[in-house]
Motif scaffolding. Structure first.
Motif, PDB file in Angstrom:
ATOM      1  N   PHE A  37       0.811  -1.220   0.000  1.00 32.43           N
ATOM      2  CA  PHE A  37       0.000   0.000   0.000  1.00 32.43           C
ATOM      3  C   PHE A  37       0.843   1.269   0.000  1.00 32.43           C
ATOM      4  O   PHE A  37       0.327   2.363  -0.120  1.00 32.43           O
ATOM      5  N   CYS A  38       2.161   1.136   0.147  1.00 37.02           N
ATOM      6  CA  CYS A  38       2.990   2.265   0.577  1.00 37.02           C
ATOM      7  C   CYS A  38       3.897   2.827  -0.516  1.00 37.02           C
ATOM      8  O   CYS A  38       4.515   2.083  -1.271  1.00 37.02           O
ATOM      9  N   VAL A  39       4.016   4.148  -0.555  1.00 32.23           N
ATOM     10  CA  VAL A  39       4.858   4.802  -1.560  1.00 32.23           C
ATOM     11  C   VAL A  39       6.315   4.971  -1.117  1.00 32.23           C
ATOM     12  O   VAL A  39       7.180   5.244  -1.946  1.00 32.23           O
ATOM     13  N   VAL A  40       6.558   4.815   0.176  1.00 28.27           N
ATOM     14  CA  VAL A  40       7.886   5.167   0.701  1.00 28.27           C
ATOM     15  C   VAL A  40       9.055   4.470  -0.019  1.00 28.27           C
ATOM     16  O   VAL A  40      10.040   5.119  -0.364  1.00 28.27           O
ATOM     17  N   PRO A  41       8.972   3.160  -0.284  1.00 31.01           N
ATOM     18  CA  PRO A  41      10.117   2.526  -0.945  1.00 31.01           C
ATOM     19  C   PRO A  41      10.406   3.123  -2.326  1.00 31.01           C
ATOM     20  O   PRO A  41      11.541   3.069  -2.798  1.00 31.01           O
ATOM     21  N   TYR A  42       9.380   3.692  -2.956  1.00 25.57           N
ATOM     22  CA  TYR A  42       9.568   4.306  -4.272  1.00 25.57           C
ATOM     23  C   TYR A  42      10.037   5.751  -4.149  1.00 25.57           C
ATOM     24  O   TYR A  42      10.883   6.209  -4.899  1.00 25.57           O
ATOM     25  N   THR A  43       9.433   6.484  -3.200  1.00 26.49           N
ATOM     26  CA  THR A  43       9.754   7.910  -3.102  1.00 26.49           C
ATOM     27  C   THR A  43      11.020   8.169  -2.296  1.00 26.49           C
ATOM     28  O   THR A  43      11.726   9.128  -2.548  1.00 26.49           O
ATOM     29  N   ARG A  44      11.291   7.334  -1.317  1.00 28.86           N
ATOM     30  CA  ARG A  44      12.429   7.572  -0.431  1.00 28.86           C
ATOM     31  C   ARG A  44      13.613   6.674  -0.705  1.00 28.86           C
ATOM     32  O   ARG A  44      14.678   6.859  -0.118  1.00 28.86           O
ATOM     33  N   GLY A  45      13.405   5.665  -1.524  1.00 32.94           N
ATOM     34  CA  GLY A  45      14.521   4.811  -1.895  1.00 32.94           C
ATOM     35  C   GLY A  45      14.906   3.785  -0.850  1.00 32.94           C
ATOM     36  O   GLY A  45      14.168   3.541   0.106  1.00 32.94           O
ATOM     37  N   ALA A  46      16.079   3.205  -1.061  1.00 33.25           N
ATOM     38  CA  ALA A  46      16.543   2.088  -0.233  1.00 33.25           C
ATOM     39  C   ALA A  46      16.904   2.552   1.172  1.00 33.25           C
ATOM     40  O   ALA A  46      17.198   3.722   1.397  1.00 33.25           O
ATOM     41  N   GLU A  47      16.903   1.589   2.100  1.00 31.30           N
ATOM     42  CA  GLU A  47      17.292   1.892   3.473  1.00 31.30           C
ATOM     43  C   GLU A  47      18.738   2.385   3.507  1.00 31.30           C
ATOM     44  O   GLU A  47      19.615   1.797   2.881  1.00 31.30           O
ATOM     45  N   PHE A  48      18.923   3.454   4.252  1.00 27.53           N
ATOM     46  CA  PHE A  48      20.260   4.015   4.404  1.00 27.53           C
ATOM     47  C   PHE A  48      20.417   4.468   5.848  1.00 27.53           C
ATOM     48  O   PHE A  48      19.553   5.155   6.391  1.00 27.53           O
ATOM     49  N   SER A  49      21.488   4.031   6.510  1.00 23.28           N
ATOM     50  CA  SER A  49      21.725   4.417   7.900  1.00 23.28           C
ATOM     51  C   SER A  49      22.917   5.373   7.982  1.00 23.28           C
ATOM     52  O   SER A  49      23.926   5.154   7.309  1.00 23.28           O
ATOM     53  N   ARG A  50      22.794   6.392   8.798  1.00 19.99           N
ATOM     54  CA  ARG A  50      23.918   7.323   8.977  1.00 19.99           C
ATOM     55  C   ARG A  50      24.976   6.676   9.876  1.00 19.99           C
ATOM     56  O   ARG A  50      24.645   5.914  10.776  1.00 19.99           O
ATOM     57  N   PRO A  51      26.249   7.036   9.663  1.00 24.63           N
ATOM     58  CA  PRO A  51      27.296   6.495  10.531  1.00 24.63           C
ATOM     59  C   PRO A  51      27.035   6.896  11.985  1.00 24.63           C
ATOM     60  O   PRO A  51      26.638   8.033  12.253  1.00 24.63           O
ATOM     61  N   SER A  52      27.275   5.978  12.921  1.00 23.10           N
ATOM     62  CA  SER A  52      26.920   6.281  14.308  1.00 23.10           C
ATOM     63  C   SER A  52      27.782   7.384  14.905  1.00 23.10           C
ATOM     64  O   SER A  52      27.329   8.110  15.803  1.00 23.10           O
ATOM     65  N   ALA A  53      29.016   7.544  14.398  1.00 26.88           N
ATOM     66  CA  ALA A  53      29.862   8.627  14.931  1.00 26.88           C
ATOM     67  C   ALA A  53      29.238   9.992  14.622  1.00 26.88           C
ATOM     68  O   ALA A  53      29.250  10.899  15.464  1.00 26.88           O
ATOM     69  N   ASP A  54      28.681  10.134  13.415  1.00 26.75           N
ATOM     70  CA  ASP A  54      28.023  11.407  13.041  1.00 26.75           C
ATOM     71  C   ASP A  54      26.818  11.661  13.934  1.00 26.75           C
ATOM     72  O   ASP A  54      26.566  12.777  14.374  1.00 26.75           O
ATOM     73  N   ILE A  55      26.066  10.582  14.171  1.00 31.05           N
ATOM     74  CA  ILE A  55      24.858  10.724  14.987  1.00 31.05           C
ATOM     75  C   ILE A  55      25.236  11.125  16.408  1.00 31.05           C
ATOM     76  O   ILE A  55      24.634  12.022  17.007  1.00 31.05           O
ATOM     77  N   GLU A  56      26.283  10.468  16.930  1.00 32.07           N
ATOM     78  CA  GLU A  56      26.696  10.773  18.301  1.00 32.07           C
ATOM     79  C   GLU A  56      27.159  12.232  18.417  1.00 32.07           C
ATOM     80  O   GLU A  56      26.808  12.927  19.374  1.00 32.07           O
ATOM     81  N   ARG A  57      27.907  12.678  17.401  1.00 32.79           N
ATOM     82  CA  ARG A  57      28.388  14.070  17.426  1.00 32.79           C
ATOM     83  C   ARG A  57      27.199  15.026  17.469  1.00 32.79           C
ATOM     84  O   ARG A  57      27.159  15.983  18.248  1.00 32.79           O
ATOM     85  N   GLU A  58      26.224  14.758  16.632  1.00 39.07           N
ATOM     86  CA  GLU A  58      25.048  15.624  16.586  1.00 39.07           C
ATOM     87  C   GLU A  58      24.285  15.577  17.906  1.00 39.07           C
ATOM     88  O   GLU A  58      23.834  16.615  18.416  1.00 39.07           O
ATOM     89  N   ALA A  59      24.170  14.385  18.474  1.00 40.05           N
ATOM     90  CA  ALA A  59      23.445  14.245  19.747  1.00 40.05           C
ATOM     91  C   ALA A  59      24.166  15.006  20.859  1.00 40.05           C
ATOM     92  O   ALA A  59      23.529  15.653  21.697  1.00 40.05           O
TER      93      ALA A  59
END
Ligand code: 5AD
Ligand code: SF4
Length: 448
Positions: free
Chosen positions: A172-194
């Protein structure tokens, strides 16, 4: 957000029976929203479908020799900088399956007659394999495919995107088409931002992703490892995450709910339907029993966890019995909060082309019944808080002077008498009243 797809050309070559002629029309229908128009000439086409037939002798061999010719066209197109996808459909596809790709590696996808409604998914996957996003004719509807807006100015709470995209392809969902494949940010970047957010006074972060519990960092660590890492940041008192998929609720994440103090006891885990038949048609990759088992494990780790979810009523083919099964599931689980939607037909998604579309009036009636049940559960969950003393993180002044608003660990809004000096602090509040969407309380001296 809408991107118009450049016109693409599909050539469908049908062999054999009348059924295949009909199927070719169905394929044309589901491909149209992806921007594909029919062409008589395979040379230079963006997609060539061999719609095969098994009836005649040597049918399979004929398909392979035809594939040899098309492969040459694909190579000519590649030399000119273009791309051609080759699909084998029909009865030979059914009979031979993946053997076709083993024998002729130029073939991108093999699809049996039972799966034509999944052609958009398979084409999107084939494009992804080639490292390319599909610009399809999807009108984006923020309600279904957007993440919550990230706040620019740091307040007491903040969202932090850790993951985007989706590989699940719910029909039912458009997300896989509109947002593309799963992508995770590197955890070091996330930690810095947090850390930056915590330094600016943020006390609570909500980790965001369309499929946030599918998060994988560069070293293969999942969301639980990320949460444990962020839990060590000084000043960061509360961590939440949304939205999760039942199939990605791994043991490590469940254990974290029992062990990481700052991970709040609230889980938004969409189930969509309480009927296995509908879940299968939705391509949800989990069953009702599997979902209930996951919930039981989460509750074993964190008995007071508040559960939330998303529901769709009136998915194509949903019968009264399927809908009743959804109500039964809701009764069994007991939700603290939930979002529920009438199924809405999104062009280009497989479900939009399915038979058995449910009349609007039936959807409306089912949604009203489901929402009444969910509301009564939410009221009961809130009412059970009265008399309890809970830590509240104060976020902003209330509507009335001398009032502040914060949130309980269970994400309930709590109104309380108090001044601006409370904002950004966590203080015990004894709950004195409860409504559908919020609680009232008085500051307590200490946690009871
Ligand atoms: N119709 C109705 N609800 C939808 N959702 C996504 N796509 C549709 C659709 N086509 C709902 C799902 C999802 C939430 C974000 O939106 O319940 O979990
Ligand atoms: Fe859409 Fe969520 Fe299903 Fe992905 S998992 S396809 S985002 S509903």
């Amino acid at each position: 957000m809408t991107e118009r797809a450049p016109a693409k050309r599909v050539h469908i070559k049908s062999y054999g029976c009348q059924m295949n002629v009909y199927d070719a029309e169905r394929m044309t229908d589901v491909l149209r929203p992806l921007g594909y128009g029919l062409t008589d000439d395979p040379e230079g086409a963006d997609l060539v479908v061999l719609n095969t037939c098994h009836i005649r002798e040597k049918a399979t061999e004929k398909v392979y020799s035809e594939l040899g010719r098309i492969k040459a066209m694909k190579e000519r197109k590649a030399e000119a900088g273009g791309e051609m996808l080759i699909a084998v459909a029909g009865c030979v596809a059914q009979a031979e399956g993946a053997e076709i790709i083993r024998r002729q590696s130029a073939v991108d996808l093999v699809i049996g007659p039972q799966s034509y409604h999944r052609l958009p998914e398979m084409i999107a996957r084939a494009h992804r394999a080639a490292g390319e996003m599909l610009a399809a004719d999807f009108e984006a509807e923020a309600k279904f495919d957007a993440l919550p807006i990230e706040r620019g100015v740091a307040g007491v709470t903040a969202f932090l995107t850790v993951q985007e995209g989706c590989d699940k392809f719910c029909t039912f969902c458009v997300v896989p088409y509109t947002r593309g494949a799963e992508f995770s940010r590197p955890s070091a970047d996330i930690e810095r931002e947090a850390r930056g957010l915590a330094q600016r006074g943020v006390r609570e972060i909500t980790l965001l992703g369309q499929n946030v519990n599918a998060y994988r960092n560069d070293a293969g660590g999942g969301l639980a490892a990320l949460i444990r890492r962020l839990a060590r940041i000084e000043g960061l008192a509360r961590i939440r995450y949304t939205t999760s998929h039942p199939s990605d609720m791994d043991a490590a994440l469940i254990a974290a709910h029992g062990e990481v103090e700052s991970l709040m006891p609230y889980l938004h885990l969409p189930v969509q339907s309480g009927s296995d038949r509908i879940l299968k048609a939705m391509n949800r990759s989990h069953t009702v029993a599997g979902y209930l088992e996951t919930i039981a494990k989460v509750r074993a780790a964190r008995p007071d966890i508040a559960l939330s979810g998303d529901f769709i009523v009136g998915f194509p083919g949903e019968t009264d019995a399927d809908f009743e099964a959804t109500l039964d599931l809701v009764r069994e689980v007991g939700h603290a909060a939930a979002f529920s939607f009438k199924y809405s037909r999104r062009p280009g998604t497989p479900a939009s082309a399915m038979a058995g579309q449910v009349p609007e009036a039936v959807k409306t009636e089912r949604l009203a019944r489901l929402q009444a049940l969910l509301e009564s559960q939410q009221r009961a969950f809130n009412a059970a808080m009265v008399g309890r003393t809970v830590p509240v993180l104060f976020e902003k002044p209330g509507r009335h002077p001398g009032q502040v608003i914060g949130r309980s660990p269970y994400l309930q809004a709590v109104h309380c008498a108090g001044g601006g000096e409370l904002i950004g602090r966590i203080a015990p509040v004894t709950i004195t009243s409860a409504a559908h969407m919020s609680l009232g309380g008085e500051r307590a001296r200490a946690m009871a």
